[in-house]
Design an enzyme around this catalytic site. Structure first.
Site, mmCIF file in Angstrom:
data_model
loop_
_atom_site.group_PDB
_atom_site.id
_atom_site.type_symbol
_atom_site.label_atom_id
_atom_site.label_comp_id
_atom_site.label_asym_id
_atom_site.label_seq_id
_atom_site.Cartn_x
_atom_site.Cartn_y
_atom_site.Cartn_z
ATOM 1 N N ARG A 341 30.629 43.404 48.953
ATOM 2 C CA ARG A 341 31.567 42.482 48.978
ATOM 3 C C ARG A 341 32.198 42.426 50.454
ATOM 4 N NH1 ARG A 341 32.399 41.295 43.411
ATOM 5 N NH2 ARG A 341 33.533 39.551 44.180
ATOM 6 N N ARG A 345 38.065 37.861 49.696
ATOM 7 C CA ARG A 345 39.492 37.347 49.964
ATOM 8 C C ARG A 345 40.328 38.421 50.622
ATOM 9 N NH1 ARG A 345 40.748 37.004 43.828
ATOM 10 N NH2 ARG A 345 38.924 38.433 43.887
ATOM 11 N N ARG A 354 38.793 29.272 51.713
ATOM 12 C CA ARG A 354 38.820 29.324 50.282
ATOM 13 C C ARG A 354 40.065 28.378 49.746
ATOM 14 N NH1 ARG A 354 39.125 29.053 46.021
ATOM 15 N NH2 ARG A 354 39.389 30.444 44.649
ATOM 16 N N ASP A 390 26.982 34.332 44.516
ATOM 17 C CA ASP A 390 27.636 35.180 43.620
ATOM 18 C C ASP A 390 26.532 35.388 42.378
ATOM 19 O OD1 ASP A 390 30.191 36.238 42.411
ATOM 20 O OD2 ASP A 390 29.374 35.198 40.630
ATOM 21 N N TYR A 467 27.218 39.569 30.987
ATOM 22 C CA TYR A 467 28.143 38.196 31.138
ATOM 23 C C TYR A 467 27.761 37.070 30.381
ATOM 24 C CZ TYR A 467 30.675 39.702 35.368
ATOM 25 O OH TYR A 467 31.493 40.528 36.241
HETATM 26 O O1 CP3 Z 1 29.890 39.937 50.862
HETATM 27 C C1 CP3 Z 1 29.815 39.654 49.657
HETATM 28 O O2 CP3 Z 1 29.084 40.720 49.111
HETATM 29 C C2 CP3 Z 1 29.856 38.372 49.230
HETATM 30 C C3 CP3 Z 1 28.862 37.795 48.228
HETATM 31 C C4 CP3 Z 1 29.380 38.501 46.801
HETATM 32 C C5 CP3 Z 1 30.256 37.942 45.886
HETATM 33 N N1 CP3 Z 1 30.009 38.468 44.703
HETATM 34 C C6 CP3 Z 1 31.180 36.764 46.271
HETATM 35 C C7 CP3 Z 1 32.477 36.683 45.368
HETATM 36 C C8 CP3 Z 1 28.447 39.437 46.015
HETATM 37 C C9 CP3 Z 1 27.101 40.160 46.423
HETATM 38 C C10 CP3 Z 1 29.117 39.208 44.825
HETATM 39 C C11 CP3 Z 1 28.253 40.170 43.652
HETATM 40 C C12 CP3 Z 1 29.248 40.254 42.284
HETATM 41 N N2 CP3 Z 1 29.857 39.140 41.789
HETATM 42 C C13 CP3 Z 1 29.111 41.255 41.681
HETATM 43 C C14 CP3 Z 1 28.457 42.473 41.781
HETATM 44 C C15 CP3 Z 1 29.070 43.283 42.599
HETATM 45 C C16 CP3 Z 1 30.245 43.987 42.020
HETATM 46 O O3 CP3 Z 1 31.481 44.018 42.699
HETATM 47 O O4 CP3 Z 1 30.083 44.868 41.105
HETATM 48 C C17 CP3 Z 1 29.822 40.842 40.337
HETATM 49 C C18 CP3 Z 1 29.915 41.718 39.165
HETATM 50 C C19 CP3 Z 1 30.185 39.512 40.372
HETATM 51 C C20 CP3 Z 1 31.007 38.743 39.514
HETATM 52 C C21 CP3 Z 1 32.116 38.102 39.907
HETATM 53 N N3 CP3 Z 1 32.127 37.245 40.906
HETATM 54 C C22 CP3 Z 1 33.549 38.396 39.752
HETATM 55 C C23 CP3 Z 1 33.869 39.380 38.473
HETATM 56 C C24 CP3 Z 1 34.325 37.741 40.299
HETATM 57 C C25 CP3 Z 1 35.850 37.662 40.145
HETATM 58 C C26 CP3 Z 1 36.755 38.722 40.426
HETATM 59 C C27 CP3 Z 1 36.350 39.095 42.061
HETATM 60 O O5 CP3 Z 1 35.612 40.603 42.361
HETATM 61 O O6 CP3 Z 1 36.766 38.310 42.892
HETATM 62 C C28 CP3 Z 1 33.440 36.789 41.283
HETATM 63 C C29 CP3 Z 1 34.289 35.950 42.224
HETATM 64 C C30 CP3 Z 1 33.690 36.232 43.629
HETATM 65 N N4 CP3 Z 1 32.261 36.496 43.886
HETATM 66 C C31 CP3 Z 1 34.561 36.121 44.655
HETATM 67 C C32 CP3 Z 1 33.755 36.327 45.733
HETATM 68 C C33 CP3 Z 1 34.119 36.114 47.461
HETATM 69 C C34 CP3 Z 1 35.914 35.798 44.930
HETATM 70 C C35 CP3 Z 1 36.095 34.254 44.404
HETATM 71 C C36 CP3 Z 1 37.379 33.824 45.186
HETATM 72 O O7 CP3 Z 1 37.401 33.207 46.143
HETATM 73 O O8 CP3 Z 1 38.263 33.543 44.559
#
Ligand code: CP3
Length: 659
Positions: A341, A345, A354, A390, A467
């Site tokens: 990640r 944000r 964003r 994602d 999910y």
């Molecule tokens: O640099 C990176 O790793 C960015 C790419 C990336 C994102 N999500 C972008 C994202 C990756 C590799 C993920 C993986 C992801 N997504 C996982 C596995 C990693 C982990 O943390 O266990 C999971 C469980 C998700 C599912 C997911 N996506 C959730 C639960 C959420 C909302 C809560 C949160 O963590 O932000 C997302 C949204 C998401 N995915 C955001 C980003 C940058 C935030 C969205 C926003 O801008 O509001």
């Protein structure tokens, strides 16, 4: 609305259809009395409201004497004013300015004789633009004040005059009786301290957000707030860092008096509404913040971000990079580092993008997702980039519908609960239904430095299943476990379909140009070893078995201390270790495998020193084993200070050198 200290940043996974106003920017406001109103206005304008009250709440009625003095002054009923203290002078003005304009007050004072007891009120009045007529000699007691009037009797006689005395704290009865003895009518103007708040923690937390770059916009609604901010920052020894950080944010001021004070304090004001009202301030700031931030970014020194030059690429071939060699357990000159990640944000560049674009649109726009991935990697100076996407995008073409909602994170429109739902699930042909991911990979690959490896990824079958069944994030996974334990046939059919889709998806990513792939089994830690062995392992293994053998595959989960052996059995050439597992023990146990991990992402909130020792602890745990990639135990959390993340990457570069 929240105070700066609360963990709120994780709740804004917003996916608005139209981005407007602040568009998710983080707005710190210093207002105390109208804090609730201010927070509501900020949130209604699309901002994340961070309350950092800079003044103790003072009831308007407490300032009765100051306000009534102002009324008399403006009505021309005061002949002379004696200012006793510097702080009191400032507070008196702050109180009067809640009702009147400073210009009017200064003009009215011009018509009176102004006396000061010493250098401090003299300086305060100078700052306010008030001319001083009489100045008491040292040692600056009430006696010298009276002596100054006596010495100037020929130009100003006290006889029959109304003389206001600004009092702060205790009054001065001797001065009042001295004035009365000379025939004047003393008028006591008691000023209550517009003090710094009793609990300064929310303010300090707000200032730390500014310093660490996690705040975007500041709202000043009075000049005393500006003074108190500087006073508190000085007391906490963070004023220099604060001044530096203030150059990066958008500063909005309620009106000309407040702007002037900010200016005097060396803080540049970017936004000032035409009308000095809270609503107008928030509206003006919401309209102008994003364009201002973008303009500033464009004007910044052209070329790569400042940290981009810190990496040296041994080769233009990503296969020869530190990361890829570590995946293959070959010797390296330095431990490679990237962070799960790493784009998100917590980074202002991301928040700005964003604010204009809903999350899903970012993921589906190859140019923008490439920009996010490349910017994050360059800004941090890490040794690998990760595709910006994602794990859940794959569920959309399965026929389930996906949205990202503010506060709740991802939401599926349809869920799978029984065998008939499983029957309706569609297998995914990634090139057909997720072509934007492949485009994003090609684009990101093209924009990254040639030698920097790019990591593709997917959710692992179990985490995706959770999910698909729960419909979003879950605490107890009750629906998932119910299906697993009640209908083995449906469970296996679903896991097989997901696994085939994931395998095709990752293979397509490799074809599109990623150098390695990571399988995120983020929520698999909710299972017992028996459950994992029985219901998950064969499916995960089928994914790894289907991948091209020459491509490193990283297998990651959290809460997996009890599952590591089974995960190894399931496959992957690099095993991810989370921060709750014992890395030294894992390093001994899995000597035939590359490892990745495992600093607690929460340490990044504790400051650069804590980060450096956290980094050293991880490196000590693995010693000089080949096949180690530095990472966190889980992804970077929203609200993490970006400087601490950079400090971590720097620390790995420093302590991770090998002979
Ligand atoms: O640099 C990176 O790793 C960015 C790419 C990336 C994102 N999500 C972008 C994202 C990756 C590799 C993920 C993986 C992801 N997504 C996982 C596995 C990693 C982990 O943390 O266990 C999971 C469980 C998700 C599912 C997911 N996506 C959730 C639960 C959420 C909302 C809560 C949160 O963590 O932000 C997302 C949204 C998401 N995915 C955001 C980003 C940058 C935030 C969205 C926003 O801008 O509001």
């Amino acid at each position: 609305m929240i105070s700066a200290s609360s963990e709120q940043a994780g709740k804004d996974g917003a996916n608005r259809s139209t981005a407007e106003g602040f568009g998710g920017l983080r707005v710190v406001y210093f207002e105390s009395r109208l804090a609730t109103e201010c927070g509501t206005l900020v949130e209604k304008s699309g901002g994340i409201a961070i309350s950092a009250p800079a003044m103790r709440e003072v009831e308007l009625s407490d300032n009765g004497p100051a306000i009534s003095f102002a009324g008399q002054l403006l009505a021309g009923r005061v002949d002379a004013v004696i200012f006793l203290t510097g702080v009191g002078t400032r507070h008196l003005f702050a109180a009067m300015e809640t009702v009147h304009q400073r210009d009017e007050l200064v003009a009215a004072l011009k018509e009176t004789t102004v006396a000061v007891r010493g250098p401090k009120p003299l300086r305060a009045l100078g700052e306010l633009g008030v001319r001083v007529d009489l100045r008491a000699e040292e040692p600056n007691t009430w006696q010298e004040v009276l002596a100054a009037f006596d010495a100037n009797q020929s130009t100003f006689s006290l006889e029959g005059k109304t003389v206001a005395v600004q009092e702060y704290g205790v009054g001065s009865p001797q001065l009042a009786s001295g004035l009365a003895e000379r025939g004047a009518t003393p008028l006591s103007v008691a000023v209550y301290r517009w003090a710094t708040p009793e609990n300064t923690r929310p303010l300090l937390d707000g200032l730390r957000e500014i310093i660490s770059g996690t705040a975007d916009v500041l709202l000043f609604t009075s000049s005393m707030q500006a003074r108190n901010v500087i006073e508190i920052a000085s007391a906490a020894d963070i004023v220099d860092q604060l001044r530096q950080a203030l150059k990066e944010v958008v500063v909005a001021s309620i009106g000309p008096v407040c702007s002037q004070t900010l200016d005097e304090l060396g803080i540049a004001v970017d936004v000032q509404p035409a009308r000095g009202k809270l609503g107008a301030l928030v509206k003006a700031a919401a309209e102008q913040a994003l364009p201002l931030l973008e303009q500033r970014r464009r004007q910044a020194v052209p070329g790569p971000p400042p940290t981009a030059g810190r990496r040296e690429f041994a080769s233009d071939d990503p296969e020869q990079s530190l990361f890829m060699r570590a995946c293959r357990r070959e010797p390296v000159e330095r431990v490679p580092v990237w962070l799960m990640r790493q784009a998100g944000r917590y980074m202002r560049e991301y928040r700005e993008l964003r604010a204009r674009t809903p999350f899903m649109d970012l993921c589906k726009n190859p140019e923008l997702s490439a920009e996010v991935a490349v910017t994050a990697a360059a800004r941090l100076g890490v040794d690998a980039a990760i595709l910006f996407s994602d794990i859940l995008l794959i569920v959309e073409p399965m026929g389930l519908g996906l949205t990202y909602t503010r506060g709740d994170g991802p939401r599926l429109q349809h869920v799978v609960r029984d065998a008939s739902d499983v029957d309706r699930l569609q297998e995914v042909d990634p090139n057909e239904s997720l072509p934007f991911v492949m485009d994003a990979i090609r684009r990101t690959r093209g924009e990254l430095p040639a030698g920097l490896p790019l990591i593709g990824f997917s959710g692992a079958p179990f985490t995706l299943a959770s999910y698909i069944i729960e419909g979003g994030s879950s605490r107890n996974y009750t629906h998932t476990k119910r299906l697993m334990h009640s209908d083995r046939g449906a469970w296996d059919a679903m896991m097989e379909l997901i696994s085939r889709s994931v395998a095709r998806y990752l293979s397509a990513q490799v074809e599109a140009g990623v150098q390695a792939v990571q399988l995120f089994d983020s929520w698999v830690g909710c299972l017992s070893p028996d459950e994992y062995r029985e219901f998950v392992l064969p499916h995960t293994r089928s994914v790894f078995d289907a991948l091209p053998p020459s491509t490193p595959s990283l297998h990651f989960g959290t809460g997996t201390s009890a599952l590591l052996d089974l995960q190894v059995e399931a496959g992957g050439s690099v095993l991810g270790i989370d921060h709750r597992s014992d890395l030294a023990e894992a390093s001994r146990r899995f000597s035939g495998l590359a490892l990745q991990g495992n600093m607690d992402p929460a340490i990044l909130f504790a400051g650069p020193e804590a980060v450096r020792s956290g980094c050293r602890a991880v490196l000590t745990a693995v010693g000089d084993r080949d096949g180690f990639i530095f990472n966190l135990g889980h992804g970077v959390l929203p609200g993490t200070p970006v400087d601490n993340v950079i400090a971590l990457v720097d620390a790995v570069h420093e302590f991770g050198l090998r002979d």
